[in-house]
Design a protein around this motif. Sequence first.
Motif, short mmCIF file in Angstrom:
data_model
loop_
_atom_site.label_atom_id
_atom_site.label_comp_id
_atom_site.label_asym_id
_atom_site.label_seq_id
_atom_site.Cartn_x
_atom_site.Cartn_y
_atom_site.Cartn_z
N LEU A 165 40.13 32.57 40.50
CA LEU A 165 40.17 33.71 39.70
C LEU A 165 40.07 33.81 38.07
O LEU A 165 39.89 34.83 37.42
N ASN A 166 40.44 32.61 37.60
CA ASN A 166 40.33 32.43 36.18
C ASN A 166 38.89 32.27 35.81
O ASN A 166 38.78 31.55 34.63
N ARG A 167 38.05 32.50 36.51
CA ARG A 167 36.42 32.47 36.38
C ARG A 167 35.76 33.68 36.50
O ARG A 167 34.43 33.80 36.45
N ASP A 168 36.64 34.66 37.03
CA ASP A 168 36.08 35.85 37.63
C ASP A 168 36.15 37.03 36.63
O ASP A 168 35.74 38.25 37.32
N PHE A 169 36.58 36.99 35.51
CA PHE A 169 37.01 38.29 34.79
C PHE A 169 35.83 39.26 34.37
O PHE A 169 35.79 40.57 34.36
N ILE A 170 34.57 38.59 34.04
CA ILE A 170 33.67 39.44 33.74
C ILE A 170 32.67 39.77 34.93
O ILE A 170 32.39 40.91 35.11
N LYS A 171 32.30 38.65 35.90
CA LYS A 171 31.60 39.01 36.81
C LYS A 171 32.36 39.91 38.13
O LYS A 171 31.70 40.74 38.90
N ALA A 172 33.89 39.67 38.18
CA ALA A 172 34.65 40.57 38.89
C ALA A 172 34.11 40.49 40.53
O ALA A 172 33.80 41.65 41.04
N ALA A 495 23.77 36.57 32.51
CA ALA A 495 23.96 35.04 32.62
C ALA A 495 24.59 35.03 34.07
O ALA A 495 24.53 33.92 34.80
N TRP A 496 25.36 35.98 34.60
CA TRP A 496 25.94 36.11 35.89
C TRP A 496 25.19 36.65 37.25
O TRP A 496 25.82 37.02 38.12
#
Length: 582
Positions: A165-172, A495-496
């Motif tokens: 979850l600490n890689r998920d803030f932009i892609k959500a 990018a995502w």
Amino acid sequence: MKRTLLIALLSLAIISAKAQLTPFEKSKDKNYTATYKEVISYYQGLSKKYPQMKLINYGMTDIGKPLTLVVLSKNKVFDPAQVKKQNKRVLLINNGIHPGEPEGIDASMMLIRDLLQKNKLPNDVVLCFIAVYNIDGCLNRGLSRVSQNGPEAYGFRGNYRNLDLNRDFIKADSRNALAFMQILNTWNPEIFLDNHTSDGADYQYVMTLIETQKDKQNPILADYTTKTLSPELYKRMKQSGFEMIPYVEGGRGGTPDSGIVSYLETPRYATGYTAQHNIISYITETHMLKPFDKRVYSTYDFMVHLIDLVQRDHQLIGKLKHDADEQVKNQTSFAMNWTLDASKYDTITFKGYAALRKPSEVSGMSRLYYDRSKPWSHPIKYFNTYKVTQTVDKPLAYVIPQAWGKIIDLYKLNNVVMHRLAHDTTVALQVYYLGDFTNGQRPYEGHYLHSNVKLTTVERKIKFYEGDYVVYTNQALNRYIVETLEPQGVDSFFAWNFFDSVLGQKEGYSDYVFEDTAAEYLKKNPEVRKQLDEEKAKNPQLAGSGRAQLNWVYQNSPYYEKTYQRYPVGRVLTDIKFDFKK
């Protein structure tokens, strides 16, 4: 009779006090972290006793449970809009994003109780604690962090979808992230803290700290954090007996004695995402090999000091946030990527252990180990300067087709101001055509990330439709807007993989049919024939391939699909009078 009543009352007080001990405090050796059920039950008990505390549930996480926010307000005002009207600051503290790093969960339980019991709530700061962010991982209790010294059991890093979850803030991708965005953009904190535990090297410190990288942070806020807030936090933590050092992974040569590098938290991370909202942000990283109780108590102390300093500087912090927002509204150029500037460094005193080599008892090969019988303290290099490698000038506005619904939903959650076209409209604007880019060899957090994106910029008249969105770049959220919509950004929506469908060509031709069509087209358009001859003269591969020449004609004919590899978001560069829905 009075003596008996007094004894009874004292006994009840003692029982009550014991009942408010946290599971961590009740454990025999302080090597226990509360379960999710224990956390929520504990807070429910406190909220019934103290009207200055309120539990508010937001959204629904991937495990099917809501995200619980614990709000502490000295004057019992729990309406975010009213809090802002009263000119109070908001401090948001996140716990358990990695449930195997649970210090913040247990430290927050103790701190919330103590602030309430001792009537120590700040006058001008409303405190918001996310009780457990990764509820999914917290429920998956075990021993997955094998290199960590306790607690006796804890949660798992991945959530129910195995997302970090600490890689998920932009892609959500997770519903957890959507609930977090709801909290952040409802309460609009000026300060954010995310509590973690480190990985990496061994050294003498219990607590290390990540702060928003100064060269990536808004300069108004960076000036305050680097000169005032962060130095005071370091000073107070040392006075508390938990001397801090900047976060340590390994070192430029593998170990800290070779120098350490400041962490660059891009928008995929919590503090990179909050930095886009001009929020002063910190990450505590307690040392994984120190006893769990020391890690909990150091996290407790850090939060105490941060709360005290936010209260002390509440007026200044409010002004700085306002000034930063105004600056970003008018900012014209935005950084897309950064790289470490290894030519610049600070010198700091570091307390480590000798990093030595010895034969492995597993493989017989040489292995690294840290010898705690050989502590050392001496200056090392701290590389804390990043330089911008790519910038982009903002347009006047972006036009986003309504078809890209996830972007629209995320923008709504983040309070981005958008306008909808009242009718179909042809717009003269700037568009990108996507060229080469690099993909990862394996999926990262469920995506094949694009990087090193090459773009061709052209002016086009593009037809947009009733209901499509126009986003002006005159907002305090400009950074979030530009960094997500410009495809070359390190954590952009492109990018995502949000726009990968435009990378697929939908139409083509049959060679034997198009041969005649192409020949006729070249006869009628001699300037195109001339361009083809010039390209053949420059490119032997093209000259030697009939198929390649036919494809060249196709790509330079009106039959070629103009949407293929065209980035669908347009850049408005001139002041166009749009008709918007009321």
